[in-house]
Design a protein around this motif. Structure first.
Motif, PDB file in Angstrom:
ATOM      1  N   ASN A 210      -6.497 -10.432  -8.554  1.00 18.89           N
ATOM      2  CA  ASN A 210      -5.917 -10.651  -7.223  1.00 18.89           C
ATOM      3  C   ASN A 210      -4.468 -10.178  -7.178  1.00 18.89           C
ATOM      4  OD1 ASN A 210      -8.328 -11.841  -6.489  1.00 18.89           O
ATOM      5  ND2 ASN A 210      -7.619 -13.917  -6.873  1.00 18.89           N
ATOM      6  N   VAL A 211      -4.264  -8.935  -7.566  1.00 20.75           N
ATOM      7  CA  VAL A 211      -2.917  -8.379  -7.660  1.00 20.75           C
ATOM      8  C   VAL A 211      -2.681  -7.428  -6.485  1.00 20.75           C
ATOM      9  CG1 VAL A 211      -1.321  -7.037  -9.074  1.00 20.75           C
ATOM     10  CG2 VAL A 211      -2.982  -8.550 -10.166  1.00 20.75           C
ATOM     11  N   ASP A 212      -1.549  -7.610  -5.829  1.00 15.59           N
ATOM     12  CA  ASP A 212      -1.161  -6.694  -4.750  1.00 15.59           C
ATOM     13  C   ASP A 212      -0.944  -5.311  -5.349  1.00 15.59           C
ATOM     14  OD1 ASP A 212       0.077  -5.228  -2.751  1.00 15.59           O
ATOM     15  OD2 ASP A 212       1.399  -6.863  -2.128  1.00 15.59           O
ATOM     16  N   PRO A 213      -1.657  -4.291  -4.847  1.00 10.36           N
ATOM     17  CA  PRO A 213      -1.512  -2.944  -5.416  1.00 10.36           C
ATOM     18  C   PRO A 213      -0.074  -2.442  -5.440  1.00 10.36           C
ATOM     19  CG  PRO A 213      -3.403  -3.033  -3.945  1.00 10.36           C
ATOM     20  CD  PRO A 213      -2.671  -4.337  -3.779  1.00 10.36           C
ATOM     21  N   SER A 214       0.753  -2.926  -4.498  1.00 13.15           N
ATOM     22  CA  SER A 214       2.137  -2.456  -4.451  1.00 13.15           C
ATOM     23  C   SER A 214       2.957  -2.931  -5.645  1.00 13.15           C
ATOM     24  CB  SER A 214       2.817  -2.927  -3.153  1.00 13.15           C
ATOM     25  OG  SER A 214       2.929  -4.336  -3.121  1.00 13.15           O
ATOM     26  N   SER A 215       2.453  -3.961  -6.355  1.00 13.86           N
ATOM     27  CA  SER A 215       3.175  -4.470  -7.524  1.00 13.86           C
ATOM     28  C   SER A 215       2.678  -3.836  -8.817  1.00 13.86           C
ATOM     29  CB  SER A 215       3.035  -5.989  -7.604  1.00 13.86           C
ATOM     30  OG  SER A 215       1.699  -6.364  -7.878  1.00 13.86           O
ATOM     31  N   LEU A 216       1.733  -2.910  -8.706  1.00 10.78           N
ATOM     32  CA  LEU A 216       1.172  -2.264  -9.889  1.00 10.78           C
ATOM     33  C   LEU A 216       1.798  -0.889 -10.097  1.00 10.78           C
ATOM     34  CD1 LEU A 216      -2.606  -3.121  -9.367  1.00 10.78           C
ATOM     35  CD2 LEU A 216      -1.102  -4.027 -11.153  1.00 10.78           C
ATOM     36  N   PRO A 217       1.816  -0.411 -11.326  1.00 11.50           N
ATOM     37  CA  PRO A 217       2.350   0.929 -11.583  1.00 11.50           C
ATOM     38  C   PRO A 217       1.448   1.998 -11.001  1.00 11.50           C
ATOM     39  CG  PRO A 217       1.401  -0.002 -13.578  1.00 11.50           C
ATOM     40  CD  PRO A 217       1.416  -1.095 -12.568  1.00 11.50           C
ATOM     41  N   GLU A 218       1.982   3.192 -10.858  1.00  9.45           N
ATOM     42  CA  GLU A 218       1.207   4.308 -10.325  1.00  9.45           C
ATOM     43  C   GLU A 218      -0.020   4.556 -11.205  1.00  9.45           C
ATOM     44  OE1 GLU A 218       1.830   9.040  -9.146  1.00  9.45           O
ATOM     45  OE2 GLU A 218       3.472   7.874 -10.016  1.00  9.45           O
ATOM     46  N   ILE A 223      -8.899  -5.507  -8.352  1.00  5.15           N
ATOM     47  CA  ILE A 223     -10.138  -5.951  -7.718  1.00  5.15           C
ATOM     48  C   ILE A 223      -9.883  -6.255  -6.248  1.00  5.15           C
ATOM     49  CG2 ILE A 223     -11.833  -7.827  -7.683  1.00  5.15           C
ATOM     50  CD1 ILE A 223     -11.534  -7.938 -10.747  1.00  5.15           C
ATOM     51  N   ARG A 224      -8.767  -6.891  -5.964  1.00  2.00           N
ATOM     52  CA  ARG A 224      -8.419  -7.221  -4.577  1.00  2.00           C
ATOM     53  C   ARG A 224      -8.387  -5.974  -3.700  1.00  2.00           C
ATOM     54  NH1 ARG A 224      -2.512  -9.697  -2.874  1.00  2.00           N
ATOM     55  NH2 ARG A 224      -2.455  -8.817  -0.782  1.00  2.00           N
ATOM     56  N   ALA A 225      -7.864  -4.874  -4.227  1.00  2.00           N
ATOM     57  CA  ALA A 225      -7.768  -3.642  -3.437  1.00  2.00           C
ATOM     58  C   ALA A 225      -9.128  -3.014  -3.186  1.00  2.00           C
ATOM     59  CB  ALA A 225      -6.860  -2.644  -4.151  1.00  2.00           C
ATOM     60  N   ASN A 226     -10.106  -3.306  -4.042  1.00  2.00           N
ATOM     61  CA  ASN A 226     -11.417  -2.665  -3.934  1.00  2.00           C
ATOM     62  C   ASN A 226     -12.494  -3.554  -3.319  1.00  2.00           C
ATOM     63  OD1 ASN A 226     -11.532   0.102  -5.633  1.00  2.00           O
ATOM     64  ND2 ASN A 226     -10.045  -1.278  -6.555  1.00  2.00           N
ATOM     65  N   ALA A 227     -12.354  -4.874  -3.508  1.00  2.00           N
ATOM     66  CA  ALA A 227     -13.430  -5.753  -3.043  1.00  2.00           C
ATOM     67  C   ALA A 227     -12.919  -7.064  -2.452  1.00  2.00           C
ATOM     68  CB  ALA A 227     -14.385  -6.055  -4.204  1.00  2.00           C
TER      69      ALA A 227
END
Length: 312
Positions: A210-218, A223-227
Motif C-alpha cells: 500500500n505504497v504511494d507510487p510517488s514515494s517510490l524510486p523511478e 500493489i496499490r498502483a496496480n490493484a
C-alpha cells in the motif's frame, strides 16, 4: 503467542462468552482471563465487553500477534513499528539460535538489496525476513530465493496484479518502460554455513504493497498502483503460507518459477565477477542458477546482475 493466550482467543472466537466461562473452559482464574484480554487489546485485537460477555471484533490490524492469528504456517512473528533492517535483525536472531521466526517492520530505515543497494521501505509496504535452518546443502540456498519469488508472485496475482519474476530476485509488473517492467518486490537471501550444511538462512522479502507510487524510486511500482489497497495482514499471511509450501517442495517450485518468469527466452546481459555474459536465457537449474546460451556455449550463472536486452 503463548498457549494460554491462544486458548483465550479460541474461546473468544465463539463468543459472546463471559469471563467466568472462559476461566472454567481453560482452567485459569477470572483475573487471569481479564489480564489476557487486556494484553490482546494492547496487541491490536478489538474485544468488546457486552452484557452477554466478550465479543471478538476486527482483527485486520498489523501487529505481531495479529499477523500470527490465523496464520497457517509454522512461523512466530517479531514485529517492529520501525527497524533499520529486518535482515539485520534476523541475522542476530539466527546467530542466537532462533528458527522459523519472521521479523516484520512497519518501516525500514536502512533496508538494502543485492550488492548493498539501498531499498526504499516506506510506510504501507510489507518488509519481512525469515529465520530458517533448512536441511539442504549450501548450493541449494538460492532455491529459497526462487521459492520466495514464486510465493510473492502467486499472492500478488491473487489480488489482481499481473506479477512476473525477473531472475534472480525481483518480482516485477510488465510496464511501458525502457526495460519493459516496473519492480514490485525484491528478495535478499543470506546464509551462514559450512561446506556440507547450512547453519542458518535468512530470506528477506520487501513488497511495495500500500505504497504511494510517488514515494517510490523511478522504475518501481506498488500493489496499490496496480490493484488498489490491500489488507497487509492477510497478504503477508498468504505469502508466508505460500512460501512455507514452496520451501518444502523446492523442485516443484522451480517448475512454477519457469511458468511465471519473464526472463526465460529473453536476451540478457549478466554481470558475473565483473565480466558480462550475453546471450539468451534458456533455463534455470534446480539450484536456481540461470542457464544462458551465448551462441557458442551454455553458461550456468549462480549469481549476478541480470539485464533484459532488446531483441538483437
Amino acid at each position: 503467542m503463548n498457549e494460554t493466550r491462544q486458548a483465550v482467543l479460541e474461546s473468544l472466537e465463539v463468543g459472546p462468552i463471559t469471563g467466568p466461562d472462559i476461566a472454567a473452559e481453560i482452567g485459569i482464574s477470572r483475573a487471569a482471563v481479564w489480564k489476557h484480554v487486556e494484553a490482546l487489546r494492547e496487541a491490536g485485537f478489538e474485544i468488546d465487553g457486552t452484557g452477554s460477555g466478550y465479543v471478538l471484533g476486527d482483527v485486520s490490524g498489523y501487529t505481531g500477534p495479529l499477523i500470527e492469528y490465523g496464520l497457517s504456517a509454522p512461523f512466530s512473528i517479531e514485529y517492529h513499528d520501525t527497524l533499520s533492517s529486518t535482515n539485520e535483525r534476523a541475522r542476530e536472531l539466527a546467530t542466537a539460535g532462533a528458527e522459523d521466526v519472521v521479523v516484520v517492520a512497519g518501516v525500514q530505515t536502512g533496508g538494502r538489496g543485492r550488492l548493498d543497494r539501498k531499498w526504499s521501505s516506506p510506510e504501507g509496504g510489507i518488509w519481512l525476513s525469515t529465520v530458517e535452518r533448512p536441511s539442504i546443502p549450501p548450493a541449494r540456498a538460492p532455491a529459497h530465493t526462487i521459492a520466495a519469488a514464486v510465493a510473492t508472485t502467486n499472492v500478488a496475482r491473487e489480488v489482481g496484479v499481473d506479477a512476473r519474476i525477473k531472475w534472480p530476485n525481483d518480482v516485477v509488473v510488465p510496464a511501458d518502460t525502457d526495460v519493459g517492467y516496473a519492480k514490485l518486490a525484491g528478495i535478499l537471501t543470506e546464509m551462514e554455513g559450512q561446506t556440507d550444511r547450512i547453519e542458518w538462512l535468512v530470506c528477506g522479502i520487501g513488497i511495495n504493497a500500500n505504497v504511494d507510487p510517488s514515494s517510490l524510486p523511478e522504475g518501481a511500482t506498488s500493489i496499490r498502483a496496480n490493484a488498489g489497497a490491500i489488507d497487509r495482514r492477510t497478504f503477508l499471511q498468504r505469502v508466508l503460507e505460500r512460501y512455507d509450501d514452496a520451501r518444502r517442495d523446492l523442485s516443484g517450485t522451480i517448475e512454477e518459477w519457469r511458468d511465471r518468469t519473464m526472463t526465460l527466452d529473453r536476451r540478457v546481459r549478466v554481470i558475473r565477477s565483473g565480466e558480462p555474459v550475453v546471450g539468451t536465457a534458456v533455463d534455470v537449474t534446480e539450484y536456481g542458477g540461470l542457464v544462458v546460451d551465448t551462441g557458442t556455449d551454455r553458461v550456468v550463472i549462480s549469481a549476478g546482475d541480470c539485464e533484459h536486452l532488446r531483441p538483437a
